[in-house]
Design a protein around this motif. Sequence first.
Motif, PDB file in Angstrom:
ATOM      1  N   GLU A  50     107.029  73.639 -73.636  1.00  0.00           N
ATOM      2  CA  GLU A  50     107.627  72.644 -72.736  1.00  0.00           C
ATOM      3  C   GLU A  50     106.716  71.431 -72.518  1.00  0.00           C
ATOM      4  O   GLU A  50     107.175  70.308 -72.421  1.00  0.00           O
ATOM      5  N   ASN A  51     105.428  71.694 -72.392  1.00  0.00           N
ATOM      6  CA  ASN A  51     104.525  70.560 -72.146  1.00  0.00           C
ATOM      7  C   ASN A  51     103.425  70.439 -73.206  1.00  0.00           C
ATOM      8  O   ASN A  51     102.479  69.659 -73.050  1.00  0.00           O
ATOM      9  N   ASP A  52     103.536  71.263 -74.241  1.00  0.00           N
ATOM     10  CA  ASP A  52     102.567  71.250 -75.340  1.00  0.00           C
ATOM     11  C   ASP A  52     101.131  71.498 -74.851  1.00  0.00           C
ATOM     12  O   ASP A  52     100.177  70.963 -75.409  1.00  0.00           O
ATOM     13  N   ARG A  53     101.006  72.268 -73.793  1.00  0.00           N
ATOM     14  CA  ARG A  53      99.664  72.657 -73.328  1.00  0.00           C
ATOM     15  C   ARG A  53      99.577  74.173 -73.312  1.00  0.00           C
ATOM     16  O   ARG A  53     100.595  74.857 -73.143  1.00  0.00           O
ATOM     17  N   PRO A  54      98.385  74.714 -73.452  1.00  0.00           N
ATOM     18  CA  PRO A  54      98.300  76.180 -73.409  1.00  0.00           C
ATOM     19  C   PRO A  54      98.604  76.716 -72.014  1.00  0.00           C
ATOM     20  O   PRO A  54      98.332  76.046 -71.015  1.00  0.00           O
ATOM     21  N   TYR A  55      99.203  77.875 -71.963  1.00  0.00           N
ATOM     22  CA  TYR A  55      99.366  78.542 -70.672  1.00  0.00           C
ATOM     23  C   TYR A  55      97.983  78.842 -70.098  1.00  0.00           C
ATOM     24  O   TYR A  55      97.063  79.211 -70.843  1.00  0.00           O
ATOM     25  N   PRO A  56      97.819  78.673 -68.812  1.00  0.00           N
ATOM     26  CA  PRO A  56      96.495  79.016 -68.242  1.00  0.00           C
ATOM     27  C   PRO A  56      96.263  80.522 -68.351  1.00  0.00           C
ATOM     28  O   PRO A  56      97.206  81.300 -68.262  1.00  0.00           O
ATOM     29  N   PRO A  57      95.037  80.901 -68.601  1.00  0.00           N
ATOM     30  CA  PRO A  57      94.751  82.334 -68.786  1.00  0.00           C
ATOM     31  C   PRO A  57      94.677  83.066 -67.451  1.00  0.00           C
ATOM     32  O   PRO A  57      93.610  83.265 -66.890  1.00  0.00           O
ATOM     33  N   THR A  58      95.824  83.420 -66.930  1.00  0.00           N
ATOM     34  CA  THR A  58      95.863  84.074 -65.614  1.00  0.00           C
ATOM     35  C   THR A  58      96.051  85.582 -65.753  1.00  0.00           C
ATOM     36  O   THR A  58      96.425  86.086 -66.813  1.00  0.00           O
TER      37      THR A  58
END
Lengths: 406, 406
Positions: free
Chosen positions: A308-316
Amino acid sequence: MKRPNIVILGAGYGGMITTVRLQKMLGANEANVTLVNKHNYHYQTTWLHENAAGTLHHDKTRMKISDVVDTNKINFVQDTVLSINSDEKKVKLENGDLEYDYLVVGLGFEAATFGISGLKENAFTISNINSARMIREHIEYNFAKYNNEKEERQDRLNIVVGGAGFTGIEFVGELANRVPELCEEYDIPREKVRIMNVEASPSVLPGFDEELVEYAMNLLEGKGVEFKTGTMIKEVHEDKILVEKDEQQEEIPTNTVVWAAGVRGNSIVEEAGFETARGRVKVSDTLLAPGHDDVFIVGDCALIMNEENDRPYPPTAQIAMQEAENVAHNLKVLVRGGSDLEPFEPHLKGTVASLGEGQAIGVVGDKKLFGWTASVMKKVIDNRYLFMLGGVGLLLKKGKFNIFTK
Amino acid sequence: MKRPNIVILGAGYGGMITTVRLQKMLGANEANVTLVNKHNYHYQTTWLHENAAGTLHHDKTRMKISDVVDTNKINFVQDTVLSINSDEKKVKLENGDLEYDYLVVGLGFEAATFGISGLKENAFTISNINSARMIREHIEYNFAKYNNEKEERQDRLNIVVGGAGFTGIEFVGELANRVPELCEEYDIPREKVRIMNVEASPSVLPGFDEELVEYAMNLLEGKGVEFKTGTMIKEVHEDKILVEKDEQQEEIPTNTVVWAAGVRGNSIVEEAGFETARGRVKVSDTLLAPGHDDVFIVGDCALIMNEENDRPYPPTAQIAMQEAENVAHNLKVLVRGGSDLEPFEPHLKGTVASLGEGQAIGVVGDKKLFGWTASVMKKVIDNRYLFMLGGVGLLLKKGKFNIFTK
């Protein structure tokens, strides 16, 4: 027929959930499942900042692996992973080797220090139980020393937290609660102590809802936290740091720099030859390492892009657990001879950041949460994890129930 | 008629008892009584070893001076004494001067380091609240660091106590109770920690009853304390010490050396020009400094010879309090225009040394006491002091009542 060896490296959120799910889903004769971890305990990484501040004892944060995992069904090996050889399908431990048919890598994060001079040598990181309780003791030790010296050393009372992401903000929130207690314990006037948060971005909690960020900043500033946004840490020395904002440099005396501004995957995955980006393995849609059909990566070592935003998901923790559920399911399919793996799909349910006792901010679904409500939600999330991991027993033992304070 | 100024320096056992007795005995118009102390609190020096070991919180050991002394009747000045000028009858404080007609010096002890190389720089002393809680934190900090380092550093886990007199023995007794707790807190196997007591004399508690000494040593050795008697500390470094026994030298790695092997009077009394011996003022039979009729010395700064064995009385809390009673009485006589001063006569009622929780040894009258009985007696003595100082109120607030444990 030979039972396949499933080896799980690391007992963090990813490794633990994979293990307990496999324990439930697989029959005793379907596979040998081995969990490898350095310590004999699992801990909640998302609570470590409280241990580091000294507002929660680390024994609340950790639990014996054997209290959660049935060691009659799962082999638990307490050892340190040195390297992975995916050609030979072997893992080298400090005290021996392990062969696998399927490997799950959940080795967690390392601090990313971005080459800042002196950071690695002189800054603390909130990485594990040992480092968290050392931060607690380091701060106490400096407070204890303060009144034993002829000269008043401000570096003992200045605490600098690098990074205003989740960990940095949650940590200064806890510190703001802890410092008045320390001042009383060591006869130090509160106004002499400075808690500083240094963030390179122009604002704290970058990417978070603006209204919530403002709420958080006002609240924390009211508790005595100083924010230095748009400010880079240039050098870290034993007793001072050098920061820069708008090309102006400032020296801040401090013995205590806690670096919470960046993490990357465990360097073992890089050294193993898996293709990485930003220190993480860019996994397939079924969380496999590129070019491998037997190595799954979960948690902080896995990089998953949000299209959706071409960024990695934060590692939560949230995503690590969802990944683990997916990997466990796919391992069951593989062990039973199937090949129809289910792709991983993250479900972002929301995020809540605590701001110290009884205070938090968060977004759950479309809803913004503030203050006490958010802090209760935070505890609900924490408790839900305990329930997922170890059922009612673990929840009762380690849960956070006092919704009015801690 | 001018009211005489009575100035009391130091709120230790001697200064405090002098103050509260004068407060009771003198009418409001008879004298101006001023008590000077660095801190706004009094503390029990004889409990500091427990604060240093971490087995008793220092707030149990100290009390606000204004909670014990009636500050409507007594001027309390919180300041640091810099020097005494007995020719001009003045005391120089950090923030001003005080004139006196009668002076009571109760400035306490300093560590005697006997010129041992590196001792002053690298060893801790159990001197006051600040130094005691710093020892507690220093030990904790080293334990906290231990599991954060690649290399196992034994110097972090070795604790060396110099001196097997009262303080040294009582301190190792507390440490032996505290260390197992610390081991649990920081995941360190108990057997890796060494508590060593180094004493130059051939035996511990020199001068004490042999049977009691044997009891104490057996008990403490059973709790893991190692005694090195007949052993001199030659050098103290930051991370090791050098000891010598029978001309054999040994190096012991340690970060924590607590020096409890010798005290002397506060150097201010020497610098003031009073005649001293062994760092103490050899007072007259009415506790006056030689050649002075207006300067009384109480507590650790006073040297009184025991004519029975031609040795000085040990500078204990018991004797300091008796001296204070005597000085207060004689001040009353002087203020009222009399000259018939009462000579001081010490009454040694007995001595009890604690050996950690629920254990002690002692001599009271002719009676030897062991174990639990002695530990109860120790608490009775401690409680008696609180009652003498501040009546039932203080006793209830700060007393040690749990005779079964602490």
